[in-house]
Scaffold this active site. Structure first.
Site, PDB file in Angstrom:
ATOM      1  N   ARG A  89      -5.904  29.037   0.401  1.00  0.00           N
ATOM      2  CA  ARG A  89      -6.556  29.795   1.460  1.00  0.00           C
ATOM      3  C   ARG A  89      -7.523  30.800   0.830  1.00  0.00           C
ATOM      4  O   ARG A  89      -7.388  31.170  -0.337  1.00  0.00           O
ATOM      5  CB  ARG A  89      -5.514  30.525   2.308  1.00  0.00           C
ATOM      6  CG  ARG A  89      -4.529  29.600   3.022  1.00  0.00           C
ATOM      7  CD  ARG A  89      -3.525  30.404   3.839  1.00  0.00           C
ATOM      8  NE  ARG A  89      -2.632  29.527   4.603  1.00  0.00           N
ATOM      9  CZ  ARG A  89      -1.464  29.076   4.165  1.00  0.00           C
ATOM     10  NH1 ARG A  89      -1.038  29.421   2.945  1.00  0.00           N
ATOM     11  NH2 ARG A  89      -0.724  28.285   4.920  1.00  0.00           N
ATOM     12  N   LYS A  93       0.881  32.902   3.304  1.00  0.00           N
ATOM     13  CA  LYS A  93       1.005  33.016   4.753  1.00  0.00           C
ATOM     14  C   LYS A  93       2.465  32.818   5.148  1.00  0.00           C
ATOM     15  O   LYS A  93       3.131  31.911   4.666  1.00  0.00           O
ATOM     16  CB  LYS A  93       0.129  31.960   5.427  1.00  0.00           C
ATOM     17  CG  LYS A  93       0.067  32.107   6.940  1.00  0.00           C
ATOM     18  CD  LYS A  93      -0.908  31.112   7.528  1.00  0.00           C
ATOM     19  CE  LYS A  93      -0.993  31.267   9.048  1.00  0.00           C
ATOM     20  NZ  LYS A  93      -1.954  30.298   9.638  1.00  0.00           N
ATOM     21  N   HIS A 134     -12.265  27.730   4.211  1.00  0.00           N
ATOM     22  CA  HIS A 134     -11.116  26.972   4.705  1.00  0.00           C
ATOM     23  C   HIS A 134     -11.427  25.484   4.801  1.00  0.00           C
ATOM     24  O   HIS A 134     -10.514  24.651   4.730  1.00  0.00           O
ATOM     25  CB  HIS A 134     -10.670  27.505   6.068  1.00  0.00           C
ATOM     26  CG  HIS A 134      -9.218  27.311   6.341  1.00  0.00           C
ATOM     27  ND1 HIS A 134      -8.233  28.008   5.661  1.00  0.00           N
ATOM     28  CD2 HIS A 134      -8.557  26.486   7.197  1.00  0.00           C
ATOM     29  CE1 HIS A 134      -7.041  27.626   6.094  1.00  0.00           C
ATOM     30  NE2 HIS A 134      -7.207  26.703   7.019  1.00  0.00           N
ATOM     31  N   ARG A 151     -10.083  23.682   1.911  1.00  0.00           N
ATOM     32  CA  ARG A 151      -8.643  23.405   2.020  1.00  0.00           C
ATOM     33  C   ARG A 151      -8.412  22.119   2.812  1.00  0.00           C
ATOM     34  O   ARG A 151      -7.573  21.289   2.444  1.00  0.00           O
ATOM     35  CB  ARG A 151      -7.963  24.604   2.671  1.00  0.00           C
ATOM     36  CG  ARG A 151      -6.457  24.510   2.837  1.00  0.00           C
ATOM     37  CD  ARG A 151      -5.943  25.874   3.277  1.00  0.00           C
ATOM     38  NE  ARG A 151      -4.688  25.808   3.957  1.00  0.00           N
ATOM     39  CZ  ARG A 151      -3.483  25.839   3.364  1.00  0.00           C
ATOM     40  NH1 ARG A 151      -3.412  25.921   2.059  1.00  0.00           N
ATOM     41  NH2 ARG A 151      -2.368  25.808   4.080  1.00  0.00           N
ATOM     42  N   HIS A 169       2.668  24.644   4.333  1.00  0.00           N
ATOM     43  CA  HIS A 169       2.939  24.570   5.766  1.00  0.00           C
ATOM     44  C   HIS A 169       4.437  24.633   6.024  1.00  0.00           C
ATOM     45  O   HIS A 169       5.201  23.899   5.398  1.00  0.00           O
ATOM     46  CB  HIS A 169       2.386  23.267   6.351  1.00  0.00           C
ATOM     47  CG  HIS A 169       0.890  23.238   6.431  1.00  0.00           C
ATOM     48  ND1 HIS A 169       0.169  22.067   6.560  1.00  0.00           N
ATOM     49  CD2 HIS A 169      -0.037  24.244   6.417  1.00  0.00           C
ATOM     50  CE1 HIS A 169      -1.120  22.349   6.616  1.00  0.00           C
ATOM     51  NE2 HIS A 169      -1.272  23.655   6.521  1.00  0.00           N
ATOM     52  N   TYR A 201      -3.910  16.069   9.674  1.00  0.00           N
ATOM     53  CA  TYR A 201      -4.832  15.376   8.773  1.00  0.00           C
ATOM     54  C   TYR A 201      -4.748  13.864   8.912  1.00  0.00           C
ATOM     55  O   TYR A 201      -5.678  13.160   8.517  1.00  0.00           O
ATOM     56  CB  TYR A 201      -4.578  15.809   7.323  1.00  0.00           C
ATOM     57  CG  TYR A 201      -4.878  17.272   7.123  1.00  0.00           C
ATOM     58  CD1 TYR A 201      -6.195  17.736   7.145  1.00  0.00           C
ATOM     59  CD2 TYR A 201      -3.858  18.197   6.939  1.00  0.00           C
ATOM     60  CE1 TYR A 201      -6.474  19.086   6.990  1.00  0.00           C
ATOM     61  CE2 TYR A 201      -4.133  19.543   6.781  1.00  0.00           C
ATOM     62  CZ  TYR A 201      -5.440  19.981   6.811  1.00  0.00           C
ATOM     63  OH  TYR A 201      -5.724  21.307   6.673  1.00  0.00           O
TER      64      TYR A 201
END
Length: 199
Positions: A51, A76, A142, A145, A168, A177
Site C-alpha cells: 500500500r 491495515k 494503489h 498493488r 487481506h 481479482y
C-alpha cells in the site's frame, strides 16, 4: 489508443471493480518517472504489492535481505505480514539507498531529508508519469498493488497465497481479482482471434 488490458468495469450489483495495469504498462509507467527515488518506490509497490502508506513509511530494518522478505508491521487493520522480495527489487533498493542516503530509519525520505516521503509526493509523481505514458488517468499508487495481484494470479500463484501477501483479512476481498482475470482472458481470446483471423 488501446485500452488497458484490465479496464475498470462493473459486475452484478453495480460494484465497481478496480483496474490494473499490465506488466508492460507498468514498465512504460516507470520509464516516465524522472526522480530515481520515486521510481524505486513505485517499483517496490508493484513488486511487493505494498500500500502507499507502507511504501512511504518503510524502515530499513524491515528490508530483511538475508531472507529476501519485506516485513510490514502494523499494516491495515494493525496486522503484520511479510512478502517476498525479488532480487532485482533488492538491487534497486540498495542502489537508491547508496545514492540518496535517506535520513534514518526511513528507506524513502522527504525532499528535506528530515522524515519519510509523503504520500502525496508519490501520488503526484505517479499521476505525472501516467500522463506522460498515456495511461489511464485514474492510475495511482494503489493501481500498482492491483497490478501485483493480477500478475501473480495470471502466473499461477494461488489465491490463498496472494491473500496472505496482500494482507487481506478475508479471501473475498482477494477474490475480486478473479473478475479481472476473467476479463483479461476474454481480451486474450479476442486478440488471438484477431491475429489469426487472416490465416
Amino acid at each position: 489508443r488501446d485500452m488497458p488490458l484490465f479496464a475498470s468495469f462493473r459486475v452484478c450489483g453495480g460494484q465497481k471493480l478496480p483496474f490494473a495495469l499490465t506488466h508492460d504498462e507498468v514498465r512504460r509507467l516507470l520509464d516516465q518517472v524522472t526522480a530515481p527515488q520515486h521510481r524505486c518506490a513505485m517499483a517496490l509497490a508493484y513488486s511487493c504489492g505494498l500500500r502507499l502508506s507502507e511504501v512511504a513509511t518503510l524502515k530499513t530494518e524491515h528490508v530483511v535481505s538475508g531472507h529476501m522478505r519485506i516485513m510490514i508491521c502494523s499494516g491495515k487493520g494493525d496486522r503484520d505480514r511479510s512478502v517476498p522480495l525479488a532480487e532485482r527489487t533488492l538491487q534497486l533498493l540498495r542502489e537508491h539507498y547508496a545514492a540518496a542516503r535517506p535520513v534514518k530509519p526511513w528507506v524513502f525520505a522527504d525532499s528535506r531529508n528530515q522524515t519519510h516521503v509523503q504520500d502525496r509526493t508519490l501520488q503526484t509523481a505517479i499521476k505525472l508519469a501516467a500522463h506522460a505514458a498515456g495511461l489511464n488517468p485514474r492510475t495511482s499508487m494503489h493501481t500498482l498493488r492491483h497490478a501485483y495481484a493480477t500478475t501473480l494470479l495470471l502466473n499461477g500463484i494461488d489465491i490463498g497465497t496472494v491473500q496472505t501477501w496482500l494482507g487481506h483479512k478475508n479471501v473475498a476481498t482477494t477474490m475480486v481479482y478473479n473478475h479481472l482475470l476473467r476479463h483479461a482472458k476474454a481480451d486474450y481470446d479476442a486478440t488471438l482471434n484477431r491475429v489469426m483471423g487472416d490465416l
